[in-house]
Scaffold this active site. Structure first.
Site, PDB file in Angstrom:
ATOM      1  CD  GLU A 127     -12.785  19.467   4.376  1.00  8.17           C
ATOM      2  OE1 GLU A 127     -12.030  19.991   5.212  1.00  8.17           O
ATOM      3  OE2 GLU A 127     -12.449  18.492   3.662  1.00  8.17           O
ATOM      4  N   GLY A 138      -0.336   4.448   0.295  1.00  9.86           N
ATOM      5  CA  GLY A 138      -1.063   5.593   0.840  1.00  9.86           C
ATOM      6  C   GLY A 138      -0.267   6.273   1.937  1.00  9.86           C
ATOM      7  CG  PHE A 139      -1.906   9.689   3.998  1.00 11.66           C
ATOM      8  CD1 PHE A 139      -1.135  10.792   3.675  1.00 11.66           C
ATOM      9  CD2 PHE A 139      -3.237   9.699   3.646  1.00 11.66           C
ATOM     10  CE1 PHE A 139      -1.675  11.884   3.021  1.00 11.66           C
ATOM     11  CE2 PHE A 139      -3.795  10.779   2.987  1.00 11.66           C
ATOM     12  CZ  PHE A 139      -3.011  11.878   2.667  1.00 11.66           C
ATOM     13  N   GLY A 189       0.816  -1.206   0.000  1.00  4.95           N
ATOM     14  CA  GLY A 189       0.000   0.000   0.000  1.00  4.95           C
ATOM     15  C   GLY A 189       0.848   1.253   0.000  1.00  4.95           C
ATOM     16  CG  ASP A 247      -8.139   4.655   6.892  1.00  2.57           C
ATOM     17  OD1 ASP A 247      -7.730   5.363   7.830  1.00  2.57           O
ATOM     18  OD2 ASP A 247      -8.587   5.124   5.832  1.00  2.57           O
ATOM     19  CB  ALA A 269      -4.460  11.802   6.583  1.00  4.02           C
TER      20      ALA A 269
END
Length: 395
Positions: free
Chosen positions: A163, A14-15, A12, A288, A298
């Site tokens: 948002e 991601g972050f 992965g 997550d 995040a």
């Protein structure tokens, strides 16, 4: 892919995965980063791509450009064999590992609501954001051709929903008078099942967010639980139907575990306090996907990815691991031009100072100087000329 396989595999990009990779880079430990996509995505700004305020490439950065001491494998894992210590890839290859960091993130959850997967628009990947933008522009064109009103329904009053609703309202405020004067009316409806928006923030900031959205023209409906997403809108639990040309689903995520990993009903994998899989200390689960109960945000993913890599280094050195401790630096949510809410160091504030802080933090966290520059220029254009710059439909 020639050469020997590295013994450390990160699944992965991601972050969490990228944070783990950076720690290993600094320690000069070789590793292999595996991801089904070739880019790291800055997900907190996806809604701005969806609403035309940012170009898609501005929030995506090639993984190979971020990796220096490690290597990248573009592949999708289909399962993990814990006993054999190997990843099974969709193309049939088998990838052995000595240490594994699983950072596969999360997926949108329909929360058991019928029709979400078939009719609602999701916002988790770059492709989904571009699809939202395409559907939004097509809905505007259709409404202009028919001289009909336009209705957009956003489900979820958390940060993403707030948002997104604010961005949609600003998009319509800018675009309708200039580009679509034929549309007699356009509205954005935000549905929240709970008693207030932004439930993770203090009540005063929730009330500010509600007022700020109302100023933008967003119709906020609290206590509005969605029972089904239908062909042209949603059906509430009360039985009321709401018409929506587009329904955008901004509530609920679940972990994205691989087959072979134990997972709970939310798709999250339980770990010990050191972020390791019980019975398999060579496997770390972060972000997550981790089941320790931390919010799926995040900042948590970044800290867990770095912490897991630190514990991995300690294991390589024969040292005991350290239990994960999350440093909560606060939370931010933007509502629109010059309006945001912030909760930092036990204090809450709103308005222009919170908006400036939100912009600074997000600009700093975007990966890559080029991407930061693109985001800054797009924001500056929108701020100065009061219009979203990306309103082109592809062929």
């Amino acid at each position: 892919m020639g050469g020997a396989w590295p013994e450390v595999v990160i699944l992965g990009g991601g972050f969490a995965g990228l944070a783990a990779a950076r720690v290993l880079e600094r320690a000069r430990i070789p590793y292999l980063l595996v991801d089904a996509r070739n880019h790291h995505l800055f997900q907190p700004l996806l809604y701005q791509v969806a609403t035309g305020f940012l170009e898609g490439p501005a929030i995506a950065y090639p993984l190979r450009a971020l990796v220096r001491r490690g290597r990248v494998l573009l592949a999708r894992a289909r399962a993990v064999d814990l006993e054999g210590r190997r990843l099974l890839l969709e193309d049939g290859d088998v990838l052995p590992y000595r240490h594994l960091v699983v950072a596969t993130g999360s997926l949108p959850s329909d929360l058991g609501v019928p029709g979400v997967g078939e009719r609602a628009l999701l916002l988790k990947t770059l492709g989904q954001a571009l699809r939202v933008r395409h559907r939004l522009l097509m809905a505007l064109e259709r409404a202009a051709r028919e001289g009909a009103p336009l209705s957009l329904v956003v489900v979820g009053g958390g940060p993403t929903g707030v948002e997104l609703s604010g961005a949609l309202a600003e998009f319509l405020r800018y675009a309708l008078p200039r580009d679509f004067p034929e549309i007699p009316e356009a509205r954005v409806v935000l549905l929240e099942a709970g008693p207030r928006l932004l439930p993770a923030f203090r009540p005063a900031l929730s009330r500010y967010a509600e007022r700020a959205l109302a100023h933008l023209g967003v119709e906020v409906r609290l206590g509005a639980q969605v029972a089904a997403v239908e062909e042209r809108g949603v059906r509430l639990a009360s039985g009321e139907g709401l018409v929506g040309d587009l329904v955008l689903w901004a509530v609920g995520v679940r972990g994205n575990p691989l087959p072979g990993l134990p997972a709970d009903a939310r798709g999250r994998v339980p770990t010990d306090p050191y972020l390791r899989l019980p019975g398999h200390p060579e496997v770390y689960v972060v972000g997550d996907l981790n089941g320790l109960g931390f919010p799926q945000l995040a900042p948590v993913a970044l800290q867990q990815g770095a912490w897991a890599a630190g514990n991995l280094l300690r294991a390589l050195r024969g040292q005991d691991p350290l239990p994960f401790r999350y440093r909560d630096r606060g939370q931010l949510a933007v509502i629109g031009r010059n309006r945001a809410v912030a909760e930092l160091w036990g204090r809450g504030f709103a308005g222009f100072p919170a908006w400036l802080l939100w912009a600074f933090v997000h600009l700093r966290e975007v990966v890559g100087f080029r991407n930061r520059l693109l985001v800054f220029l797009d924001w500056a254009y929108t701020y100065l000329f009061r219009e979203p710059g990306v309103r082109v439909l592809p062929d």
